[in-house]
Scaffold this active site. Structure first.
Site, PDB file in Angstrom:
ATOM      1  N   ASP A 272      -2.288 -18.257   3.747  1.00 33.63           N
ATOM      2  CA  ASP A 272      -3.260 -19.137   3.081  1.00 33.63           C
ATOM      3  C   ASP A 272      -3.847 -20.138   4.076  1.00 33.63           C
ATOM      4  O   ASP A 272      -5.063 -20.392   4.095  1.00 33.63           O
ATOM      5  CB  ASP A 272      -2.653 -19.828   1.857  1.00 33.63           C
TER       6      ASP A 272
ATOM      7  N   TYR B 204       0.811  -1.220   0.000  1.00 29.24           N
ATOM      8  CA  TYR B 204       0.000   0.000   0.000  1.00 29.24           C
ATOM      9  C   TYR B 204       0.844   1.269   0.000  1.00 29.24           C
ATOM     10  O   TYR B 204       0.301   2.365   0.029  1.00 29.24           O
ATOM     11  CB  TYR B 204      -0.948   0.010   1.204  1.00 29.24           C
TER      12      TYR B 204
ATOM     13  N   ASP C 251      -6.093  -6.553   5.150  1.00 32.04           N
ATOM     14  CA  ASP C 251      -7.244  -6.082   4.392  1.00 32.04           C
ATOM     15  C   ASP C 251      -8.152  -7.270   4.054  1.00 32.04           C
ATOM     16  O   ASP C 251      -9.368  -7.246   4.286  1.00 32.04           O
ATOM     17  CB  ASP C 251      -6.709  -5.421   3.107  1.00 32.04           C
TER      18      ASP C 251
ATOM     19  N   LYS D 217       3.711 -14.538   4.973  1.00 33.63           N
ATOM     20  CA  LYS D 217       4.013 -15.481   3.882  1.00 33.63           C
ATOM     21  C   LYS D 217       5.536 -15.522   3.736  1.00 33.63           C
ATOM     22  O   LYS D 217       6.099 -15.328   2.656  1.00 33.63           O
ATOM     23  CB  LYS D 217       3.309 -15.010   2.601  1.00 33.63           C
TER      24      LYS D 217
END
Ligand code: NAD
Length: 334
Positions: free
Chosen positions: A204, A124, A228, A171
């Site tokens: 995930d 972002y 988000d 991740k």
């Protein structure tokens, strides 16, 4: 002592839902002096910007704001008003609780989690460019300072609210440097809080587990983009946008607002669900230290949901926004 709070009615459905929230908060027992300032699409003709400087000054002065949604005009060269507001005031923590409420039909019964999202960096940062005609690149920024700050915020929140566990979502198996740095910071901060359990989860796997057994999670802290996505997922677990409150918090100011937008197609119809904004108001009362007032509002909300009469369309009823707010006040006074 009265609290001075900036109130931004906002665009679209904003004025209706903030009026509903104001009515409920005014009946909560907390003394609030509202300083109403307008922002958004409707002030552009007068100020040439949806976010005039005096709005930011009002929030800086009062340090607390309740905000309706703001429409970001498409194609006029304006940056997202909401992103600008968060950057200008360095509101680095986005806090979104997701809690099962009685009387709202969902697949899950015992969800009670808080997503803490880093609000200032990651993808972002908006550093993107085209590489020739057929490729584009976006730069992901992760810093030690912002990562440590957000994880510490999550642990402090957990401690304050008597929570048992913080899960850091990442991740780092793929993004070894950026997410790896976030994870390194999370581990360091976690070591300072031996009273709170710490766990790490790849994003995930987190999504899968949240839809399988959301009751196993408590405070989730993560980078901007995953936050988000996960906070919308979490809102979906407990009944959707109509009941999803949020806050953007920094060291100097805190802005409380529903997760949903200005829903222009419903504007002016006294129809949408005011609960997301009222629940944001409950978060605000707690932030102000008004615990009894916050509990009183929650009793009113739960009373209305359990009775099942004054519900808006999205909850299967046909009550107006203003009727739902009045019913909550009536239950608070019982
Ligand atoms: P939205 O959240 O405004 O609306 C999507 C749909 O969700 C609505 O059409 C409605 O069916 C439902 N909905 C939303 N709030 C509801 C409520 N309180 N009760 C019942 N149903 C509700 O999303 P959008 O249409 O993508 O965005 C509209 C505008 O809002 C855009 O200009 C966007 O930039 C802005 N926006 C602002 C914020 C903010 O101020 N924080 C957040 C998101 C979107």
């Amino acid at each position: 002592m009265a609290h001075r709070v900036t109130l931004i009615p906002g665009d679209g459905i904003g004025p209706e839902i903030t009026a509903a929230a104001r009515q409920v908060l005014d009946a909560s027992g907390a003394e609030i002096e509202w300083e109403v300032v307008e922002a958004g699409e409707k002030v552009i003709p007068e100020y040439g910007t949806p976010l005039p400087e005096h709005v930011l000054d009002s929030i800086r002065r009062n340090r607390v704001a309740l905000k309706g949604p703001l429409t970001t005009p498409i194609g006029h060269g304006f940056r997202s008003v909401n992103v600008t507001l968060r950057q200008e005031l360095d509101l680095y923590a986005c806090v979104r609780p997701a809690k099962t409420l009685p009387g709202i039909k969902t697949r899950f019964d015992h969800v009670d989690l808080i997503v803490v999202r880093e609000n200032t960096e990651d993808l972002y940062a908006g550093i993107e460019h085209r590489v020739g005609k057929n490729a584009a690149e976006s730069i992901k920024i992760v810093t030690r300072e912002a990562s440590t700050r957000i994880v510490r915020f999550a642990f402090e929140l957990a401690r304050r609210e008597g929570r048992r566990k913080v899960t850091a979502v990442h991740k780092a198996n793929i993004m070894k440097l950026t997410d790896g740095l976030f994870l390194e910071c999370a581990r360091e901060v976690a070591a300072e809080y031996p009273d709170i359990a710490f766990e790490e989860m790849i994003v995930d796997a987190m999504c899968m587990k949240l839809v399988q057994s959301p009751e196993n999670y408590d405070v989730i802290v993560t980078l901007n983009l995953y936050g988000d996505i996960i906070s919308d997922l979490a809102a979906g677990l407990v009944g959707g946008l109509g009941v999803a409150p949020g806050a953007n918090i920094g060291d100097e100011a805190a802005v409380f607002e529903p997760v949903h937008g200005s829903a222009p197609k419903h504007a002016g119809q006294d129809k949408v669900n005011p609960l997301a904004t009222i629940l944001s108001g409950v978060m605000m009362l707690k932030h102000l230290g008004e615990m009894e007032a916050a509990e009183r509002v929650m009793r009113g909300i739960i009373g209305v949901l359990q009775e099942g009469k004054a519900l808006t369309y999205d909850l299967g009823g046909s009550a107006r926004t203003s009727e739902m707010a009045a019913a909550i006040v009536a239950h608070m006074q019982k």
